[in-house]
Design a protein around this motif. Sequence first.
Motif, PDB file in Angstrom:
ATOM      1  N   ASP A  22     -12.381  -5.114  -5.479  1.00 40.06           N
ATOM      2  CA  ASP A  22     -11.138  -4.582  -6.023  1.00 40.06           C
ATOM      3  C   ASP A  22     -11.340  -3.078  -6.216  1.00 40.06           C
ATOM      4  OD1 ASP A  22      -8.626  -4.378  -7.176  1.00 40.06           O
ATOM      5  OD2 ASP A  22      -9.335  -4.937  -9.165  1.00 40.06           O
ATOM      6  N   ILE A  23     -10.269  -2.299  -6.176  1.00 40.37           N
ATOM      7  CA  ILE A  23     -10.397  -0.854  -6.355  1.00 40.37           C
ATOM      8  C   ILE A  23     -10.166  -0.458  -7.808  1.00 40.37           C
ATOM      9  CG2 ILE A  23      -9.398   1.399  -5.793  1.00 40.37           C
ATOM     10  CD1 ILE A  23      -8.999   0.437  -2.965  1.00 40.37           C
ATOM     11  N   GLY A  24      -9.083  -0.931  -8.406  1.00 42.97           N
ATOM     12  CA  GLY A  24      -8.710  -0.502  -9.745  1.00 42.97           C
ATOM     13  C   GLY A  24      -9.437  -1.256 -10.831  1.00 42.97           C
ATOM     14  N   MET A  25     -10.725  -0.959 -11.020  1.00 42.70           N
ATOM     15  CA  MET A  25     -11.508  -1.613 -12.066  1.00 42.70           C
ATOM     16  C   MET A  25     -11.903  -0.590 -13.125  1.00 42.70           C
ATOM     17  SD  MET A  25     -14.016  -4.171  -9.912  1.00 42.70           S
ATOM     18  CE  MET A  25     -14.800  -2.842  -8.976  1.00 42.70           C
ATOM     19  N   PRO A  26     -12.068  -1.018 -14.377  1.00 43.66           N
ATOM     20  CA  PRO A  26     -12.519  -0.092 -15.408  1.00 43.66           C
ATOM     21  C   PRO A  26     -13.959   0.344 -15.157  1.00 43.66           C
ATOM     22  CG  PRO A  26     -12.491  -2.336 -16.249  1.00 43.66           C
ATOM     23  CD  PRO A  26     -11.836  -2.373 -14.900  1.00 43.66           C
ATOM     24  N   GLY A  27     -14.308   1.516 -15.668  1.00 41.20           N
ATOM     25  CA  GLY A  27     -15.650   2.026 -15.440  1.00 41.20           C
ATOM     26  C   GLY A  27     -15.776   2.522 -14.011  1.00 41.20           C
ATOM     27  N   LEU A  28     -16.787   2.057 -13.316  1.00 43.88           N
ATOM     28  CA  LEU A  28     -16.980   2.399 -11.912  1.00 43.88           C
ATOM     29  C   LEU A  28     -15.951   1.649 -11.076  1.00 43.88           C
ATOM     30  CD1 LEU A  28     -19.279   4.161 -10.573  1.00 43.88           C
ATOM     31  CD2 LEU A  28     -20.348   1.992  -9.931  1.00 43.88           C
ATOM     32  N   ASP A  29     -15.066   2.353 -10.362  1.00 46.31           N
ATOM     33  CA  ASP A  29     -14.042   1.657  -9.588  1.00 46.31           C
ATOM     34  C   ASP A  29     -14.590   1.216  -8.234  1.00 46.31           C
ATOM     35  OD1 ASP A  29     -13.874   3.783  -7.730  1.00 46.31           O
ATOM     36  OD2 ASP A  29     -12.173   4.700  -8.758  1.00 46.31           O
ATOM     37  N   GLY A  30     -13.749   0.535  -7.454  1.00 37.88           N
ATOM     38  CA  GLY A  30     -14.217  -0.023  -6.187  1.00 37.88           C
ATOM     39  C   GLY A  30     -14.667   1.024  -5.184  1.00 37.88           C
ATOM     40  N   MET A  31     -13.972   2.160  -5.130  1.00 40.73           N
ATOM     41  CA  MET A  31     -14.365   3.237  -4.219  1.00 40.73           C
ATOM     42  C   MET A  31     -15.744   3.779  -4.592  1.00 40.73           C
ATOM     43  SD  MET A  31     -12.185   3.985  -1.820  1.00 40.73           S
ATOM     44  CE  MET A  31     -10.468   3.754  -1.374  1.00 40.73           C
ATOM     45  N   GLU A  32     -15.947   3.990  -5.880  1.00 38.65           N
ATOM     46  CA  GLU A  32     -17.232   4.506  -6.344  1.00 38.65           C
ATOM     47  C   GLU A  32     -18.348   3.494  -6.110  1.00 38.65           C
ATOM     48  OE1 GLU A  32     -15.620   7.363  -9.973  1.00 38.65           O
ATOM     49  OE2 GLU A  32     -15.786   5.193 -10.274  1.00 38.65           O
TER      50      GLU A  32
ATOM     51  N   PRO B 205     -23.986  -4.085   2.366  1.00 35.69           N
ATOM     52  CA  PRO B 205     -23.047  -5.112   2.845  1.00 35.69           C
ATOM     53  C   PRO B 205     -21.834  -4.461   3.494  1.00 35.69           C
ATOM     54  CG  PRO B 205     -22.778  -4.780   0.497  1.00 35.69           C
ATOM     55  CD  PRO B 205     -23.950  -3.929   0.898  1.00 35.69           C
ATOM     56  N   ALA B 206     -21.181  -5.194   4.380  1.00 37.78           N
ATOM     57  CA  ALA B 206     -19.899  -4.745   4.921  1.00 37.78           C
ATOM     58  C   ALA B 206     -18.872  -4.804   3.795  1.00 37.78           C
ATOM     59  CB  ALA B 206     -19.473  -5.637   6.084  1.00 37.78           C
ATOM     60  N   VAL B 207     -18.103  -3.743   3.633  1.00 37.74           N
ATOM     61  CA  VAL B 207     -17.178  -3.652   2.511  1.00 37.74           C
ATOM     62  C   VAL B 207     -15.760  -3.998   2.937  1.00 37.74           C
ATOM     63  CG1 VAL B 207     -16.067  -2.056   0.894  1.00 37.74           C
ATOM     64  CG2 VAL B 207     -18.551  -1.990   1.213  1.00 37.74           C
ATOM     65  N   VAL B 208     -15.120  -4.878   2.169  1.00 37.24           N
ATOM     66  CA  VAL B 208     -13.713  -5.211   2.330  1.00 37.24           C
ATOM     67  C   VAL B 208     -13.039  -4.938   0.982  1.00 37.24           C
ATOM     68  CG1 VAL B 208     -12.016  -7.014   2.783  1.00 37.24           C
ATOM     69  CG2 VAL B 208     -14.192  -7.008   4.033  1.00 37.24           C
ATOM     70  N   PHE B 209     -12.018  -4.105   0.987  1.00 36.00           N
ATOM     71  CA  PHE B 209     -11.290  -3.844  -0.245  1.00 36.00           C
ATOM     72  C   PHE B 209     -10.139  -4.838  -0.369  1.00 36.00           C
ATOM     73  CE2 PHE B 209     -13.204   0.416   0.308  1.00 36.00           C
ATOM     74  CZ  PHE B 209     -13.789   0.539  -0.941  1.00 36.00           C
ATOM     75  N   VAL B 210      -9.937  -5.333  -1.596  1.00 33.71           N
ATOM     76  CA  VAL B 210      -8.825  -6.239  -1.896  1.00 33.71           C
ATOM     77  C   VAL B 210      -8.106  -5.645  -3.100  1.00 33.71           C
ATOM     78  CG1 VAL B 210      -8.125  -8.601  -2.360  1.00 33.71           C
ATOM     79  CG2 VAL B 210     -10.267  -8.164  -1.147  1.00 33.71           C
TER      80      VAL B 210
ATOM     81  N   ALA C   9     -15.147   1.147   5.207  1.00 33.07           N
ATOM     82  CA  ALA C   9     -14.721  -0.237   4.968  1.00 33.07           C
ATOM     83  C   ALA C   9     -14.337  -0.902   6.286  1.00 33.07           C
ATOM     84  CB  ALA C   9     -13.532  -0.266   4.009  1.00 33.07           C
ATOM     85  N   VAL C  10     -14.608  -2.200   6.388  1.00 33.40           N
ATOM     86  CA  VAL C  10     -14.258  -2.912   7.616  1.00 33.40           C
ATOM     87  C   VAL C  10     -12.863  -3.511   7.563  1.00 33.40           C
ATOM     88  CG1 VAL C  10     -16.675  -3.426   8.143  1.00 33.40           C
ATOM     89  CG2 VAL C  10     -15.302  -5.113   6.918  1.00 33.40           C
ATOM     90  N   ASP C  11     -12.296  -3.663   6.336  1.00 31.72           N
ATOM     91  CA  ASP C  11     -10.931  -4.170   6.226  1.00 31.72           C
ATOM     92  C   ASP C  11     -10.384  -3.822   4.848  1.00 31.72           C
ATOM     93  OD1 ASP C  11      -8.569  -5.375   6.971  1.00 31.72           O
ATOM     94  OD2 ASP C  11      -9.501  -7.248   7.610  1.00 31.72           O
ATOM     95  N   TYR C  12      -9.043  -3.967   4.727  1.00 33.32           N
ATOM     96  CA  TYR C  12      -8.334  -3.591   3.501  1.00 33.32           C
ATOM     97  C   TYR C  12      -7.232  -4.626   3.303  1.00 33.32           C
ATOM     98  CZ  TYR C  12      -6.112  -0.249   0.219  1.00 33.32           C
ATOM     99  OH  TYR C  12      -5.594   0.388  -0.891  1.00 33.32           O
ATOM    100  N   LEU C  13      -7.402  -5.486   2.322  1.00 31.49           N
ATOM    101  CA  LEU C  13      -6.458  -6.576   2.090  1.00 31.49           C
ATOM    102  C   LEU C  13      -5.578  -6.270   0.887  1.00 31.49           C
ATOM    103  CD1 LEU C  13      -8.794  -9.706   2.471  1.00 31.49           C
ATOM    104  CD2 LEU C  13      -7.716  -8.313   4.245  1.00 31.49           C
ATOM    105  N   LEU C  14      -4.304  -6.599   1.025  1.00 32.50           N
ATOM    106  CA  LEU C  14      -3.373  -6.433  -0.091  1.00 32.50           C
ATOM    107  C   LEU C  14      -3.241  -7.758  -0.841  1.00 32.50           C
ATOM    108  CD1 LEU C  14      -0.543  -4.272   1.505  1.00 32.50           C
ATOM    109  CD2 LEU C  14      -2.280  -3.536  -0.123  1.00 32.50           C
ATOM    110  N   LYS C  15      -3.228  -7.680  -2.167  1.00 34.58           N
ATOM    111  CA  LYS C  15      -3.036  -8.874  -2.984  1.00 34.58           C
ATOM    112  C   LYS C  15      -1.574  -9.304  -2.942  1.00 34.58           C
ATOM    113  CE  LYS C  15      -6.541  -7.544  -6.408  1.00 34.58           C
ATOM    114  NZ  LYS C  15      -6.776  -7.209  -7.837  1.00 34.58           N
ATOM    115  N   PRO C  16      -1.290 -10.596  -2.982  1.00 37.69           N
ATOM    116  CA  PRO C  16      -2.273 -11.678  -2.900  1.00 37.69           C
ATOM    117  C   PRO C  16      -2.715 -11.902  -1.451  1.00 37.69           C
ATOM    118  CG  PRO C  16      -0.069 -12.579  -3.073  1.00 37.69           C
ATOM    119  CD  PRO C  16       0.088 -11.090  -3.178  1.00 37.69           C
ATOM    120  N   ALA C  17      -3.995 -11.963  -1.226  1.00 37.29           N
ATOM    121  CA  ALA C  17      -4.519 -12.139   0.133  1.00 37.29           C
ATOM    122  C   ALA C  17      -4.290 -13.569   0.595  1.00 37.29           C
ATOM    123  CB  ALA C  17      -6.006 -11.809   0.176  1.00 37.29           C
ATOM    124  N   SER C  18      -3.899 -13.715   1.841  1.00 39.86           N
ATOM    125  CA  SER C  18      -3.698 -15.052   2.404  1.00 39.86           C
ATOM    126  C   SER C  18      -5.003 -15.556   3.011  1.00 39.86           C
ATOM    127  CB  SER C  18      -2.624 -15.010   3.490  1.00 39.86           C
ATOM    128  OG  SER C  18      -3.072 -14.264   4.606  1.00 39.86           O
TER     129      SER C  18
END
Length: 261
Positions: free
Chosen positions: A57-67, A79-84, A99-108
Amino acid sequence: MTGELSVLVVEDEPLSLDELVHLLHGVPGVGQVASAPDAMSALKLLRDREFDAAFLDIGMPGLDGMELAAVLSRLARPPAVVFVTASQAHAVDAFGIGAVDYLLKPASAGRVRQALDRVRRACAAPATPGAPAGAPPEPAGDLAVLKVESAGRTRFVRREQVRFVEAHGDHVRLDTRDGRFLVRMPLSTLERSWSRAGFLRVHRSYLLALRAVEDLRTDAVGQLVAHTAGGDVPVSRRHARHLKEQLFAAAREGRAGGMRR
């Protein structure tokens, strides 16, 4: 990579975490699925084991997903990174860091399977230790950090800080959020090194970070320009088609973030 995939999921929302873990367990070829509610917990898990993929996930408290992804890229076997995430706002930046992929919530379930297919391809490709998972191998002389001398001071500019580069004789000028800096080297050297990191030659005098493009415009004299937060970058006719193809490909695959279409 052989055998079953091992996957780490990092998500601070319990319901989203449980759903993604459930979807991953339903994909053939997936073995271990570990989870963490935040980046620090994920890093503790990574002390003792390796994973083929990390769904972040990207929007997390503290260290975010990008960081967190930037930290993971420095592992001996990242690891191969996939953002959700719930927003497309960071998509171009996400692919810019490998990143190898970028999924929008809710992911199917289908999109999760597609992301894992990309993970498998990324794991099968030769990789440079410490490079972002899924990114092409870096060329010799990576130039990921450039030393800048200015007014008797030395500072270091990271490649991901640069929006575009302009040729100035035997120097190049780097446009960044923190200002513009001159470095003594030919533009062609940066083009060779940075082309694998999301930079595209769009003019004989300009190298452009695709993640920095907010939109494409035509100026008062009919010149196509790529608009960035640092200003407009001219795009020559010979490079216009390739730039548009790259941006459209990003949009089709859900990787277009800041660019308005």
